[in-house]
Each structure stands twice: as C-alpha cells, then as structure tokens.
Design a protein around this motif. Structure first.
Motif, PDB file in Angstrom:
ATOM      1  N   ILE A  67       0.728  -1.163   0.004  1.00 17.93           N
ATOM      2  CA  ILE A  67      -0.049   0.267   0.177  1.00 17.93           C
ATOM      3  C   ILE A  67       1.143   1.097   0.021  1.00 17.93           C
ATOM      4  N   GLY A  68       1.881   1.426   0.921  1.00 17.13           N
ATOM      5  CA  GLY A  68       2.717   2.442   0.718  1.00 17.13           C
ATOM      6  C   GLY A  68       3.609   2.685  -0.265  1.00 17.13           C
ATOM      7  N   ALA A  69       4.126   1.136  -1.109  1.00 17.63           N
ATOM      8  CA  ALA A  69       4.976   1.612  -2.333  1.00 17.63           C
ATOM      9  C   ALA A  69       4.196   2.051  -3.314  1.00 17.63           C
ATOM     10  N   LYS A  70       2.675   1.280  -3.332  1.00 25.24           N
ATOM     11  CA  LYS A  70       1.858   1.657  -4.704  1.00 25.24           C
ATOM     12  C   LYS A  70       1.558   3.291  -4.290  1.00 25.24           C
ATOM     13  N   LEU A  71       1.451   3.781  -3.440  1.00 23.88           N
ATOM     14  CA  LEU A  71       0.854   6.090  -3.109  1.00 23.88           C
ATOM     15  C   LEU A  71       1.749   6.270  -4.207  1.00 23.88           C
ATOM     16  N   THR A  72       3.414   5.694  -2.829  1.00 23.67           N
ATOM     17  CA  THR A  72       4.992   6.074  -3.321  1.00 23.67           C
ATOM     18  C   THR A  72       4.496   6.125  -4.884  1.00 23.67           C
ATOM     19  N   THR A  73       4.447   5.265  -5.656  1.00 23.35           N
ATOM     20  CA  THR A  73       4.678   5.631  -7.327  1.00 23.35           C
ATOM     21  C   THR A  73       3.905   6.297  -7.712  1.00 23.35           C
ATOM     22  N   ALA A  74       2.144   6.415  -7.242  1.00 24.62           N
ATOM     23  CA  ALA A  74       1.388   7.159  -8.166  1.00 24.62           C
ATOM     24  C   ALA A  74       1.580   8.612  -7.658  1.00 24.62           C
TER      25      ALA A  74
END
Ligand code: ADP
Ligand code: TPP
Ligand code: MG
Length: 311
Positions: A67-74
């Motif tokens: 969840i943390g990685a995906k939002l950082t990517t976005a």
C-alpha cells in the motif's frame, strides 16, 4: 516490536525508518513542528494523493508494504509527469490500533522501497487512529526547466505511451474473482513499478501519468490543449504486452480494450511529442493529435467508455 505502541513511540520509529543518508538539503527532518529544507532557485512542483481502504486497496489483497509503495509510485509519477524531479515526501497515515507498530513499519518500508530508488527523502507527516486505513502522500519536486503541463499538445504531435496500460486493471479483475494468477498482472496491480519517463520528459509538449485510464487522462490533455487525440487500435496492438493481455481477457470473458482504454493505476506516462522528435526510444507510438475540441477517438470514432471516476 510491541503489538501496540504510543503515538510518540511510532513517531520515533518513523524517524528511524525514514532516516536517510541522502543529503537533499533537509535542515530539519522528522521530529519538529515542520520540516525545513534549503531552498534553491529552482521552481517547486507540489502534488498530493490519497489511498483509502476499500476504494484504492483491500487489506486482504495488499500488505501495508505494498500500500505504501503503490501510493508512493502514484505520487512520484505525478511529479515526473510535470517534468520535475521528486525530492521530498510528507506522509499522513490513518491506521487502526491493531499491530500498529508493525503496520507503521511496513508502510514506511514500502514507501522507502520506491522513494530510495529516486533519492527522495521523507521529511515529515502525520498519524491518526482510524477504523479503516488511509494514507496520503504529498510530494515536492524540483523543476530545472519548464513544467510539462496538460495544455501543451499541438495539432500534428505524435502520441506516445511509456508502456501499454491495462495490466493493473487485469490484475484487479483477477483479484476480484478470488484468483491470484497470472502473477505479472496481479503484481502490476498490487505493486506497480515506476520507471521515470526520462526520454519523454526531454521532448514532450504535454504529459500526464495514467492513473484514471488512458481515455480519461488523454481526455484531460485534449481538453486542456483544445485538440482531439486519435488513438490507433493497430498501433496499440503492436505492443509486446498486447497478445498475452488479449488472451487473458478472452479467458475471463472481458474486453481487452476496456482494460487498455479505461483501466487506471498503471502509472505509465502519456505524452505528445512534435513529429520531428519521433523516436523508438520514447516508448509506444499510439496515435496523433488532431484539430478538435477535447475529444479522444479510437481510429477516428469517439470512445464512449469512461475511465475511473470517484463520484
Ligand atoms: N480536494 C482538492 N482540493 C484542491 N484541489 C484538488 C482537490 N482534488 C483535486 N484537486 C486538483 O485537481 C487537479 C486534478 O486532480 P486529479 O484528477 O486527482 O489529478 P491526478 O490524476 O493527477 O491525481 C489537480 O490539480 C489537483 O491538485
Ligand atoms: C479495492 C479496489 N477497487 C477498485 C480499484 C480501482 N481504482 C481505485 S482508484 C482508481 C483510480 C486512481 O485513483 P485516484 O485516486 O483517482 O488517483 P489520481 O487520479 O488522483 O492519481 C482505480 C482504477 C482498486 N485499486 N482497488
Ligand atoms: Mg488525484
């Protein structure tokens, strides 16, 4: 690690987890009322994104790390889409009390797994208890030249994608059916990989990342620029990823072009580029910019499908 920790304990933990060796001009980091960063003469780009449980992720599908990685990517994708280099993040997290120290640790490690690749520092944030998890990340980036905005597309420009979208939507379709393979689409949904659009950034007249779906994001450029965008089915089908995606869609009884045109969250980049700068190094050539008033067509016909809309 204790199962439940106080707010002060969690912040101390976050301070350690986000402590980074990057110079990055951070004069005061985590632990005061605000962060202080050394300003230089570059312009700043600022953007914020949120991820809310049940809307952007399900706890049974995604770990806090993902969840943390995906939002950082976005979030970093939005900075790159403006033609800027991301530098700093502020992270606001609302989490339940259950295993809060483990959750905070995993979220922070997920954020760092992406931020570290781009030498981005987390300089602060906020914490709250909540019934459902939600995460908001604000990114600051530096612009060395001009911002690449959505209103720069010109009639005659070529339309490029950094990669074929639709993989994340395919992954969501798989997860929704209670399945977990093929792995590459499930991974594309749960843990999308961010590749900075370095070549496109050098030449794009307009650019955005594909978060709400190709049609919707291309529509934003078309409307802002006062042009039409004509996508080509044949060119989209030329991508290396197309064949496997089309096979998977037909196995599931879905339309592969629904995924490609309206599936969001791939965080690939869409850009328009002057025809004299055409190059295979820019990604997939998928269409062209024509005179018009904000419409996105596929082979000359208006696309009726919409992308992701919250309301
Ligand atoms: N709650 C809000 N308050 C102020 N501006 C907002 C809000 N939500 C969205 N915006 C602005 O609207 C624009 C489009 O937002 P959005 O569609 O979420 O873009 P993106 O897909 O790049 O995240 C951006 O400039 C964003 O900053
Ligand atoms: C449980 C679940 N259902 C549906 C989706 C699909 N989905 C949720 S938000 C979204 C679009 C992108 O999110 P948004 O908050 O609009 O991003 P932004 O455009 O602001 O970057 C999509 C395709 C998902 N990721 N998870
Ligand atoms: Mg947004």
């Amino acid at each position: 690690m204790p199962l439940i920790e106080s707010e002060a304990g969690l912040i101390e933990r976050l301070r350690d987890l986000f402590h980074t060796s990057f110079e990055n001009g951070v004069e005061v980091g985590i632990g005061d009322d605000g962060a202080v960063i050394a300003a230089n003469n570059n312009k700043l780009v600022a953007t914020v994104d949120m991820a809310v449980e049940e809307i952007h992720f399900k706890r049974e599908w995604s770990t806090p790390f993902q969840i943390g990685a995906k939002l950082t990517t976005a979030n970093l994708a939005d900075v790159f889409a403006m033609g800027a280099t991301p530098k700093y993040l502020l992270v606001a997290a609302a989490i339940t009390e259950v295993n809060n120290s483990q959750t905070v640790t995993d979220l922070a490690n997920g954020i760092r797994s992406v931020a570290d690749k781009f030498k981005v520092s987390v300089i602060g944030g906020d914490l709250s208890k909540s019934e459902k998890m939600s995460l908001s990340i604000t990114a600051l980036g530096e612009l060395s030249g001009k911002a690449i905005t959505r209103d720069g597309a010109k009639v005659g420009d070529l339309v490029y994608l950094s990669a074929l979208p639709g993989l994340s939507a395919a992954g969501l379709a798989i997860l929704t059916r209670g399945l977990n393979r093929p792995k590459y689409v499930v991974e594309a949904h749960l843990n999308p990989k961010l590749v900075a659009p370095n070549n496109l950034m050098k030449v794009a007249n307009s650019m955005c990342d594909i978060s709400d779906g190709l049609v919707s994001d291309a529509g934003n450029i078309a409307k802002a620029s006062g042009v039409n965008i004509d996508l080509s089915k044949e060119l989209l089908q030329k991508s290396d990823d197309y064949k496997d995606l089309a096979e998977l869609a037909s196995e599931l009884g879905e339309d592969v072009f629904d995924w490609i045109l309206t599936g969001g969250e791939d965080h690939f980049f869409l850009a328009t580029v002057s025809a004299d700068k055409a190059s295979d190094d820019l990604g997939l050539l998928v269409g062209k910019v024509e005179a018009g008033s904000g419409v996105v067509n596929l082979d000359g016909k208006a696309i009726t499908k919409a992308g992701y809309q919250h309301f």
